[in-house]
Design a protein around this motif. Structure first.
Motif, PDB file in Angstrom:
ATOM      1  N   MET A   1      71.990  88.564   5.137  1.00  0.00           N
ATOM      2  CA  MET A   1      71.372  88.647   3.805  1.00  0.00           C
ATOM      3  C   MET A   1      72.333  88.094   2.761  1.00  0.00           C
ATOM      4  O   MET A   1      73.526  88.425   2.772  1.00  0.00           O
ATOM      5  N   THR A   2      71.830  87.264   1.884  1.00  0.00           N
ATOM      6  CA  THR A   2      72.672  86.689   0.838  1.00  0.00           C
ATOM      7  C   THR A   2      73.013  87.756  -0.200  1.00  0.00           C
ATOM      8  O   THR A   2      72.113  88.419  -0.719  1.00  0.00           O
ATOM      9  N   PRO A   3      74.298  87.935  -0.516  1.00  0.00           N
ATOM     10  CA  PRO A   3      74.660  88.945  -1.512  1.00  0.00           C
ATOM     11  C   PRO A   3      74.264  88.491  -2.905  1.00  0.00           C
ATOM     12  O   PRO A   3      74.178  87.286  -3.175  1.00  0.00           O
ATOM     13  N   PRO A   4      74.022  89.438  -3.823  1.00  0.00           N
ATOM     14  CA  PRO A   4      73.759  89.051  -5.207  1.00  0.00           C
ATOM     15  C   PRO A   4      74.993  88.382  -5.800  1.00  0.00           C
ATOM     16  O   PRO A   4      76.120  88.844  -5.606  1.00  0.00           O
ATOM     17  N   ARG A   5      74.773  87.315  -6.520  1.00  0.00           N
ATOM     18  CA  ARG A   5      75.860  86.542  -7.120  1.00  0.00           C
ATOM     19  C   ARG A   5      76.098  87.074  -8.536  1.00  0.00           C
ATOM     20  O   ARG A   5      75.208  86.980  -9.385  1.00  0.00           O
ATOM     21  N   ILE A   6      77.293  87.590  -8.772  1.00  0.00           N
ATOM     22  CA  ILE A   6      77.586  88.241 -10.052  1.00  0.00           C
ATOM     23  C   ILE A   6      78.739  87.516 -10.730  1.00  0.00           C
ATOM     24  O   ILE A   6      79.839  87.401 -10.181  1.00  0.00           O
ATOM     25  N   LEU A   7      78.493  87.035 -11.934  1.00  0.00           N
ATOM     26  CA  LEU A   7      79.528  86.386 -12.739  1.00  0.00           C
ATOM     27  C   LEU A   7      80.034  87.372 -13.770  1.00  0.00           C
ATOM     28  O   LEU A   7      79.255  87.912 -14.562  1.00  0.00           O
ATOM     29  N   THR A   8      81.344  87.613 -13.760  1.00  0.00           N
ATOM     30  CA  THR A   8      81.949  88.441 -14.803  1.00  0.00           C
ATOM     31  C   THR A   8      82.730  87.554 -15.759  1.00  0.00           C
ATOM     32  O   THR A   8      83.540  86.716 -15.344  1.00  0.00           O
ATOM     33  N   ILE A   9      82.456  87.720 -17.034  1.00  0.00           N
ATOM     34  CA  ILE A   9      83.135  86.978 -18.105  1.00  0.00           C
ATOM     35  C   ILE A   9      83.952  88.011 -18.866  1.00  0.00           C
ATOM     36  O   ILE A   9      83.405  88.828 -19.607  1.00  0.00           O
ATOM     37  N   ALA A  10      85.265  88.015 -18.674  1.00  0.00           N
ATOM     38  CA  ALA A  10      86.083  89.113 -19.200  1.00  0.00           C
ATOM     39  C   ALA A  10      87.554  88.734 -19.170  1.00  0.00           C
ATOM     40  O   ALA A  10      87.926  87.664 -18.683  1.00  0.00           O
ATOM     41  N   GLY A  11      88.382  89.640 -19.668  1.00  0.00           N
ATOM     42  CA  GLY A  11      89.820  89.437 -19.663  1.00  0.00           C
ATOM     43  C   GLY A  11      90.459  89.921 -18.371  1.00  0.00           C
ATOM     44  O   GLY A  11      89.880  90.716 -17.626  1.00  0.00           O
ATOM     45  N   SER A  36      84.263  84.677 -11.566  1.00  0.00           N
ATOM     46  CA  SER A  36      84.863  85.072 -12.841  1.00  0.00           C
ATOM     47  C   SER A  36      85.096  83.902 -13.768  1.00  0.00           C
ATOM     48  O   SER A  36      85.357  82.777 -13.337  1.00  0.00           O
ATOM     49  N   ALA A  37      84.989  84.205 -15.066  1.00  0.00           N
ATOM     50  CA  ALA A  37      85.431  83.318 -16.134  1.00  0.00           C
ATOM     51  C   ALA A  37      86.379  84.159 -16.993  1.00  0.00           C
ATOM     52  O   ALA A  37      85.951  85.128 -17.623  1.00  0.00           O
ATOM     53  N   ILE A  38      87.641  83.817 -16.983  1.00  0.00           N
ATOM     54  CA  ILE A  38      88.658  84.630 -17.646  1.00  0.00           C
ATOM     55  C   ILE A  38      88.783  84.215 -19.104  1.00  0.00           C
ATOM     56  O   ILE A  38      89.052  83.057 -19.419  1.00  0.00           O
ATOM     57  N   THR A  39      88.564  85.180 -19.993  1.00  0.00           N
ATOM     58  CA  THR A  39      88.600  84.916 -21.432  1.00  0.00           C
ATOM     59  C   THR A  39      89.981  85.089 -22.034  1.00  0.00           C
ATOM     60  O   THR A  39      90.284  84.506 -23.071  1.00  0.00           O
ATOM     61  N   ALA A  40      90.788  85.934 -21.409  1.00  0.00           N
ATOM     62  CA  ALA A  40      92.121  86.221 -21.942  1.00  0.00           C
ATOM     63  C   ALA A  40      93.005  86.733 -20.824  1.00  0.00           C
ATOM     64  O   ALA A  40      92.527  87.392 -19.893  1.00  0.00           O
ATOM     65  N   VAL A  64      82.647  79.080 -16.741  1.00  0.00           N
ATOM     66  CA  VAL A  64      81.258  79.536 -16.618  1.00  0.00           C
ATOM     67  C   VAL A  64      80.402  78.446 -15.977  1.00  0.00           C
ATOM     68  O   VAL A  64      79.620  78.701 -15.048  1.00  0.00           O
ATOM     69  N   ALA A  65      80.561  77.226 -16.469  1.00  0.00           N
ATOM     70  CA  ALA A  65      79.769  76.113 -15.937  1.00  0.00           C
ATOM     71  C   ALA A  65      80.083  75.855 -14.470  1.00  0.00           C
ATOM     72  O   ALA A  65      79.176  75.568 -13.670  1.00  0.00           O
ATOM     73  N   SER A  66      81.350  75.950 -14.090  1.00  0.00           N
ATOM     74  CA  SER A  66      81.729  75.731 -12.693  1.00  0.00           C
ATOM     75  C   SER A  66      80.990  76.685 -11.773  1.00  0.00           C
ATOM     76  O   SER A  66      80.572  76.315 -10.666  1.00  0.00           O
ATOM     77  N   CYS A  67      80.825  77.927 -12.227  1.00  0.00           N
ATOM     78  CA  CYS A  67      80.136  78.938 -11.417  1.00  0.00           C
ATOM     79  C   CYS A  67      78.627  78.743 -11.436  1.00  0.00           C
ATOM     80  O   CYS A  67      77.977  78.654 -10.384  1.00  0.00           O
ATOM     81  N   ASP A  70      76.964  75.390  -9.915  1.00  0.00           N
ATOM     82  CA  ASP A  70      77.076  75.178  -8.476  1.00  0.00           C
ATOM     83  C   ASP A  70      76.485  76.355  -7.699  1.00  0.00           C
ATOM     84  O   ASP A  70      75.433  76.243  -7.070  1.00  0.00           O
ATOM     85  N   ILE A  71      77.119  77.510  -7.783  1.00  0.00           N
ATOM     86  CA  ILE A  71      76.700  78.668  -6.994  1.00  0.00           C
ATOM     87  C   ILE A  71      75.522  79.387  -7.640  1.00  0.00           C
ATOM     88  O   ILE A  71      74.638  79.913  -6.964  1.00  0.00           O
ATOM     89  N   GLY A  72      75.498  79.408  -8.969  1.00  0.00           N
ATOM     90  CA  GLY A  72      74.449  80.151  -9.666  1.00  0.00           C
ATOM     91  C   GLY A  72      74.782  81.625  -9.750  1.00  0.00           C
ATOM     92  O   GLY A  72      75.840  82.070  -9.281  1.00  0.00           O
ATOM     93  N   ALA A  73      73.903  82.396 -10.345  1.00  0.00           N
ATOM     94  CA  ALA A  73      74.157  83.827 -10.515  1.00  0.00           C
ATOM     95  C   ALA A  73      72.841  84.584 -10.521  1.00  0.00           C
ATOM     96  O   ALA A  73      71.790  84.045 -10.880  1.00  0.00           O
ATOM     97  N   ASP A  74      72.931  85.838 -10.094  1.00  0.00           N
ATOM     98  CA  ASP A  74      71.796  86.755 -10.157  1.00  0.00           C
ATOM     99  C   ASP A  74      71.951  87.761 -11.285  1.00  0.00           C
ATOM    100  O   ASP A  74      70.990  88.439 -11.643  1.00  0.00           O
ATOM    101  N   ALA A  75      73.146  87.877 -11.838  1.00  0.00           N
ATOM    102  CA  ALA A  75      73.409  88.746 -12.986  1.00  0.00           C
ATOM    103  C   ALA A  75      74.767  88.384 -13.560  1.00  0.00           C
ATOM    104  O   ALA A  75      75.621  87.800 -12.876  1.00  0.00           O
ATOM    105  N   VAL A  76      74.962  88.752 -14.823  1.00  0.00           N
ATOM    106  CA  VAL A  76      76.211  88.467 -15.530  1.00  0.00           C
ATOM    107  C   VAL A  76      76.716  89.740 -16.185  1.00  0.00           C
ATOM    108  O   VAL A  76      75.941  90.492 -16.775  1.00  0.00           O
ATOM    109  N   LYS A  77      78.013  89.966 -16.057  1.00  0.00           N
ATOM    110  CA  LYS A  77      78.673  91.052 -16.786  1.00  0.00           C
ATOM    111  C   LYS A  77      79.604  90.430 -17.817  1.00  0.00           C
ATOM    112  O   LYS A  77      80.359  89.509 -17.507  1.00  0.00           O
TER     113      LYS A  77
END
Length: 256
Positions: A1-11, A36-40, A64-67, A70-77
């Motif tokens: 089963m494909t896991p949910p793809r979660i992008l976190t944008i945070a420090g 992840s997309a690291i803000t700080a 953010v764009a790299s993620c 290409d891979i896409g996301a099912d939710a974002v934090k």
């Protein structure tokens, strides 16, 4: 089963208890695929934040764009943003995306360090409007105008009551057009609460990415955090990290 793809944008938290590091641990332990997309970058530990270097907004959005491209996301934090420019750029990218978004309006760390200036807080307005749910703690909710301010914005939010006084805590889920849902639990008395907000928000995002409705996701995310609080390993000389592995193990253990 494909896991949910979660992008976190945070420090980033160099000590591993909060921020991107806590997010990725929680996402993984709850069965998600974390990006992840690291803000700080922060130099911090259980005693406080010793330094912060905010990333350029363009580079945050390149991550953010790299993620997403290409891979896409099912939710974002969304967690610590670091600057108004980053907040607006993130809003530009996510508006109209249709993705579940959990916005943790990080302003003050557990250690008391200020992590958002007044201009950044003002930029939160757009993110609260596009988020599936915003997760303020007591001082953050007050800074956002309290329950009245959130009602005026017509947004969904999960008000976290851990910073309020008393032996019992109340967390309240408010959704426009629906009755409020409140949970009351006995306070877990511990110094080791570093990363609770990050963990709750990333758990919520993972569960939403799995397709759970918001109320069910909140129930499971709260239980995950409470188990992790009870299992805190006692690291560091201040507000130590949670025991996330124990929180996940209890969830996955077979029933009697």
């Amino acid at each position: 089963m494909t896991p949910p793809r979660i992008l976190t944008i945070a420090g980033s938290d160099s000590s591993g208890g909060a921020g991107i590091q806590a997010d990725l641990k929680a996402i993984t332990l709850l069965g998600g695929y974390g990006m992840s997309a690291i803000t700080a970058l922060t130099a911090q530990n259980t005693l406080g934040v010793q330094g912060v270097e905010v990333m350029p907004a363009a580079f945050v959005m390149a991550q953010v764009a790299s993620c997403l491209d290409d891979i896409g996301a099912d939710a974002v934090k969304i967690g610590m943003l670091g600057s108004p420019a980053i907040a607006h750029a993130v809003a530009d990218r996510l508006e109209g995306s249709g993705l579940p978004v959990v916005f943790d309006p990080v302003m003050v760390a557990t250690t008391g360090a200020i992590l958002a200036d007044t201009d950044t807080i003002a930029a939160f307005e757009r993110l609260m409007r596009l988020a599936t749910v915003t997760t303020p703690n007591v001082p953050e909710l007050a800074a956002l105008g309290g329950a009245a301010g959130m009602t005026a914005r017509n947004v969904s939010y999960l008000a976290k009551g851990g910073d309020a006084a008393g032996d019992m805590i109340e967390d309240r889920l408010v959704q426009p057009g629906h009755p409020d849902i409140a949970w009351h639990d006995e306070r877990i008395v511990t110094l080791h609460t570093h990363g609770t907000g990050c963990t709750l928000a990333s758990a919520l995002a993972t569960l939403l990415g799995r397709g759970l409705p918001l109320e069910a996701a909140a129930v499971e995310a709260r239980a995950f955090v409470r188990r992790a609080l009870l299992a805190a390993p006692g690291l560091g000389g201040g507000n130590g990290p949670l025991g996330l592995f124990a929180g996940a193990t209890a969830r996955n253990a077979p029933s009697d």
